[in-house]
Write a protein that holds these residues in place. Structure first.
Motif, PDB file in Angstrom:
ATOM      1  N   VAL A 244       0.855  -1.187   0.000  1.00  0.00           N
ATOM      2  CA  VAL A 244       0.000   0.000   0.000  1.00  0.00           C
ATOM      3  C   VAL A 244       0.891   1.237   0.000  1.00  0.00           C
ATOM      4  CG1 VAL A 244      -1.795   1.289   1.200  1.00  0.00           C
ATOM      5  CG2 VAL A 244      -1.832  -1.215   1.228  1.00  0.00           C
ATOM      6  N   GLY A 245       0.955   1.914  -1.131  1.00  0.00           N
ATOM      7  CA  GLY A 245       1.717   3.158  -1.216  1.00  0.00           C
ATOM      8  C   GLY A 245       0.794   4.346  -1.042  1.00  0.00           C
ATOM      9  N   ILE A 246       1.167   5.262  -0.162  1.00  0.00           N
ATOM     10  CA  ILE A 246       0.366   6.461   0.082  1.00  0.00           C
ATOM     11  C   ILE A 246       1.238   7.700  -0.089  1.00  0.00           C
ATOM     12  CG2 ILE A 246      -1.124   5.219   1.702  1.00  0.00           C
ATOM     13  CD1 ILE A 246       0.268   6.899   3.948  1.00  0.00           C
ATOM     14  N   GLY A 247       0.574   8.843  -0.255  1.00  0.00           N
ATOM     15  CA  GLY A 247       1.294  10.104  -0.356  1.00  0.00           C
ATOM     16  C   GLY A 247       0.338  11.260  -0.470  1.00  0.00           C
ATOM     17  N   THR A 248       0.884  12.468  -0.443  1.00  0.00           N
ATOM     18  CA  THR A 248       0.027  13.647  -0.571  1.00  0.00           C
ATOM     19  C   THR A 248      -0.432  13.845  -2.005  1.00  0.00           C
ATOM     20  OG1 THR A 248       2.005  15.031  -0.738  1.00  0.00           O
ATOM     21  CG2 THR A 248       0.957  14.856   1.419  1.00  0.00           C
ATOM     22  N   GLY A 249       0.186  13.144  -2.961  1.00  0.00           N
ATOM     23  CA  GLY A 249      -0.309  13.134  -4.332  1.00  0.00           C
ATOM     24  C   GLY A 249      -0.455  14.519  -4.921  1.00  0.00           C
ATOM     25  N   ASN A 250      -1.381  14.618  -5.855  1.00  0.00           N
ATOM     26  CA  ASN A 250      -1.602  15.882  -6.547  1.00  0.00           C
ATOM     27  C   ASN A 250      -2.714  16.661  -5.875  1.00  0.00           C
ATOM     28  OD1 ASN A 250      -1.353  17.903  -8.380  1.00  0.00           O
ATOM     29  ND2 ASN A 250      -1.633  16.634 -10.177  1.00  0.00           N
ATOM     30  N   GLY A 251      -2.498  17.017  -4.625  1.00  0.00           N
ATOM     31  CA  GLY A 251      -3.508  17.736  -3.875  1.00  0.00           C
ATOM     32  C   GLY A 251      -3.805  19.106  -4.431  1.00  0.00           C
ATOM     33  N   GLU A 252      -2.817  19.721  -5.093  1.00  0.00           N
ATOM     34  CA  GLU A 252      -3.024  21.059  -5.648  1.00  0.00           C
ATOM     35  C   GLU A 252      -4.137  21.042  -6.687  1.00  0.00           C
ATOM     36  OE1 GLU A 252       0.921  21.442  -6.994  1.00  0.00           O
ATOM     37  OE2 GLU A 252       1.559  22.723  -5.342  1.00  0.00           O
ATOM     38  N   LEU A 253      -4.066  20.063  -7.587  1.00  0.00           N
ATOM     39  CA  LEU A 253      -5.080  19.995  -8.626  1.00  0.00           C
ATOM     40  C   LEU A 253      -6.404  19.489  -8.098  1.00  0.00           C
ATOM     41  CD1 LEU A 253      -3.032  18.709 -11.696  1.00  0.00           C
ATOM     42  CD2 LEU A 253      -3.520  21.044 -10.996  1.00  0.00           C
ATOM     43  N   ALA A 254      -6.372  18.809  -6.955  1.00  0.00           N
ATOM     44  CA  ALA A 254      -7.616  18.350  -6.341  1.00  0.00           C
ATOM     45  C   ALA A 254      -8.297  19.458  -5.558  1.00  0.00           C
ATOM     46  CB  ALA A 254      -7.332  17.161  -5.416  1.00  0.00           C
TER      47      ALA A 254
ATOM     48  N   ALA B 144       6.431  14.373 -20.894  1.00  0.00           N
ATOM     49  CA  ALA B 144       6.176  13.621 -19.669  1.00  0.00           C
ATOM     50  C   ALA B 144       6.348  14.477 -18.418  1.00  0.00           C
ATOM     51  CB  ALA B 144       7.103  12.410 -19.604  1.00  0.00           C
ATOM     52  N   LEU B 145       7.241  15.466 -18.473  1.00  0.00           N
ATOM     53  CA  LEU B 145       7.511  16.307 -17.303  1.00  0.00           C
ATOM     54  C   LEU B 145       6.525  17.461 -17.143  1.00  0.00           C
ATOM     55  CD1 LEU B 145      11.411  16.690 -17.458  1.00  0.00           C
ATOM     56  CD2 LEU B 145      10.080  15.100 -16.050  1.00  0.00           C
ATOM     57  N   ALA B 146       5.764  17.761 -18.187  1.00  0.00           N
ATOM     58  CA  ALA B 146       4.955  18.981 -18.201  1.00  0.00           C
ATOM     59  C   ALA B 146       4.048  19.104 -16.985  1.00  0.00           C
ATOM     60  CB  ALA B 146       4.140  19.042 -19.493  1.00  0.00           C
ATOM     61  N   GLU B 147       3.332  18.052 -16.638  1.00  0.00           N
ATOM     62  CA  GLU B 147       2.385  18.173 -15.526  1.00  0.00           C
ATOM     63  C   GLU B 147       3.102  18.389 -14.197  1.00  0.00           C
ATOM     64  OE1 GLU B 147       0.484  14.451 -13.914  1.00  0.00           O
ATOM     65  OE2 GLU B 147       1.161  13.639 -15.846  1.00  0.00           O
ATOM     66  N   TYR B 148       4.320  17.879 -14.069  1.00  0.00           N
ATOM     67  CA  TYR B 148       5.046  17.997 -12.808  1.00  0.00           C
ATOM     68  C   TYR B 148       5.713  19.359 -12.659  1.00  0.00           C
ATOM     69  CZ  TYR B 148       4.089  13.069 -13.024  1.00  0.00           C
ATOM     70  OH  TYR B 148       3.438  11.874 -13.134  1.00  0.00           O
ATOM     71  N   LEU B 149       5.971  20.030 -13.775  1.00  0.00           N
ATOM     72  CA  LEU B 149       6.507  21.387 -13.703  1.00  0.00           C
ATOM     73  C   LEU B 149       5.485  22.366 -13.143  1.00  0.00           C
ATOM     74  CD1 LEU B 149       8.475  21.420 -17.056  1.00  0.00           C
ATOM     75  CD2 LEU B 149       9.460  21.920 -14.805  1.00  0.00           C
ATOM     76  N   ALA B 150       4.220  21.947 -13.080  1.00  0.00           N
ATOM     77  CA  ALA B 150       3.170  22.788 -12.501  1.00  0.00           C
ATOM     78  C   ALA B 150       2.912  22.451 -11.039  1.00  0.00           C
ATOM     79  CB  ALA B 150       1.879  22.626 -13.307  1.00  0.00           C
ATOM     80  N   ARG B 151       3.697  21.550 -10.476  1.00  0.00           N
ATOM     81  CA  ARG B 151       3.457  21.103  -9.104  1.00  0.00           C
ATOM     82  C   ARG B 151       4.600  21.531  -8.188  1.00  0.00           C
ATOM     83  NH1 ARG B 151       1.665  14.888  -9.108  1.00  0.00           N
ATOM     84  NH2 ARG B 151       2.271  15.240  -6.935  1.00  0.00           N
TER      85      ARG B 151
ATOM     86  N   GLY C  47       9.326  24.765 -20.285  1.00  0.00           N
ATOM     87  CA  GLY C  47       9.131  23.328 -20.418  1.00  0.00           C
ATOM     88  C   GLY C  47      10.272  22.493 -19.887  1.00  0.00           C
ATOM     89  N   GLY C  48      11.275  23.158 -19.321  1.00  0.00           N
ATOM     90  CA  GLY C  48      12.397  22.444 -18.750  1.00  0.00           C
ATOM     91  C   GLY C  48      13.634  22.525 -19.621  1.00  0.00           C
TER      92      GLY C  48
END
Length: 278
Positions: free
Chosen positions: A91-101, A191-198, A218-219
């Protein structure tokens, strides 16, 4: 007993694991020790976990990772109990993409502590998505696996120092099997695009030596080359081994930008010569 992950695993978004029992069985035959079901899956991921466990004999199936902001701990407890018969579920847990949520991160750290307090899952069946030093220490204190995402071998070395021994370190590594630098970097940037917004990822990259200029447009090539292992299969395999040399116990491989990811994994498996840690 700590869950068995093997030296290498495969990370893919949970939606792409649906109906892939035969592929999972082949990956097991190739030597991969874990399947990581990614993309902040909700408790519905347990169906996919069960299907993949049924299709395989020894590979571990892990959630990567359940978002503590959006999935109640009680639901995870129920899902775990339904699969408690096996020692191949992590079971892997984390704070995930809470910003977009739409979550307000007053204290992701405290949220994780409270969530871990509510979980009725044994420590040796828990992994924590961890980037910063404090979360790495929390992973070491409360779980059996630290699972940092989009990191470099240099980061892996620092993470090993932070968590010490006795806890598995399982970084994820983006992979592009493409020889042409321009094409490979284009695929990496996609592939990195969504993570550059986090901010969780960008903060970690800045903390580990990258600059605001590296994050712009874009990196930079420097950022892409550091975070995405690209090139011929032998070069990519060398990057994966570098994580182990830096202190990783396991590397979760995510193939991106490939028309046939399964074929890419076959090629990569053939190029790796360190499946055993003996």
């Amino acid at each position: 007993m700590t869950v068995e992950l093997g030296r290498y695993g495969v990370w893919d978004r949970v939606a792409r694991w649906a109906g892939r029992g035969e592929d999972a069985a082949e990956l097991e035959e190739l030597g991969f020790g874990a399947l990581w079901l990614g993309g902040s899956p909700d408790v519905g991921v347990m169906t996919a976990v069960s299907d993949l466990l049924d299709a395989t004999e020894k590979i571990t199936v892990a959630t990567a990772v359940v978002n503590v902001w959006t999935t109640p701990a009680g639901e995870v407890n129920d899902g775990y109990r339904a699969l408690a018969w096996t020692d191949r579920f992590l079971v892997g847990i984390g704070t995930g993409n809470g910003e977009l949520a739409g979550e307000v991160h007053h204290s992701p750290y405290q949220k994780l502590i409270h969530y871990l307090d509510e979980l009725d899952v044994p420590r040796d069946r828990l992994a924590l998505a961890a980037l910063g030093p404090r979360l790495l220490r929390l992973a070491a204190a409360r779980t059996s696996v630290a699972h940092p995402y989009l990191v470099t071998p240099d980061y892996t070395a620092r993470a090993r120092e932070a968590i010490g021994v006795g806890v598995l370190l399982a970084p994820e590594q983006h992979v592009v099997l493409e020889d042409d630098p321009a094409r490979a970097r284009d695929l990496g940037r996609e592939a990195l695009a969504e993570y550059l917004a986090r901010t969780d990822h960008t903060r970690n990259w800045l903390r580990n030596g990258f600059t605001e200029d590296d994050l712009a447009g874009g990196g930079s090539d420097r950022l892409v080359d550091a975070l995405v292992a690209w090139g011929p299969v032998e070069r990519v395999a060398r990057r994966l081994r570098e994580h182990h040399e830096a202190g990783a116990d396991h590397v979760a491989v995510q193939v991106v930008g490939a028309a046939d990811a399964q074929r890419a994994l076959r090629d990569l498996a053939a190029a790796l010569d360190d499946w055993s840690d003996c």
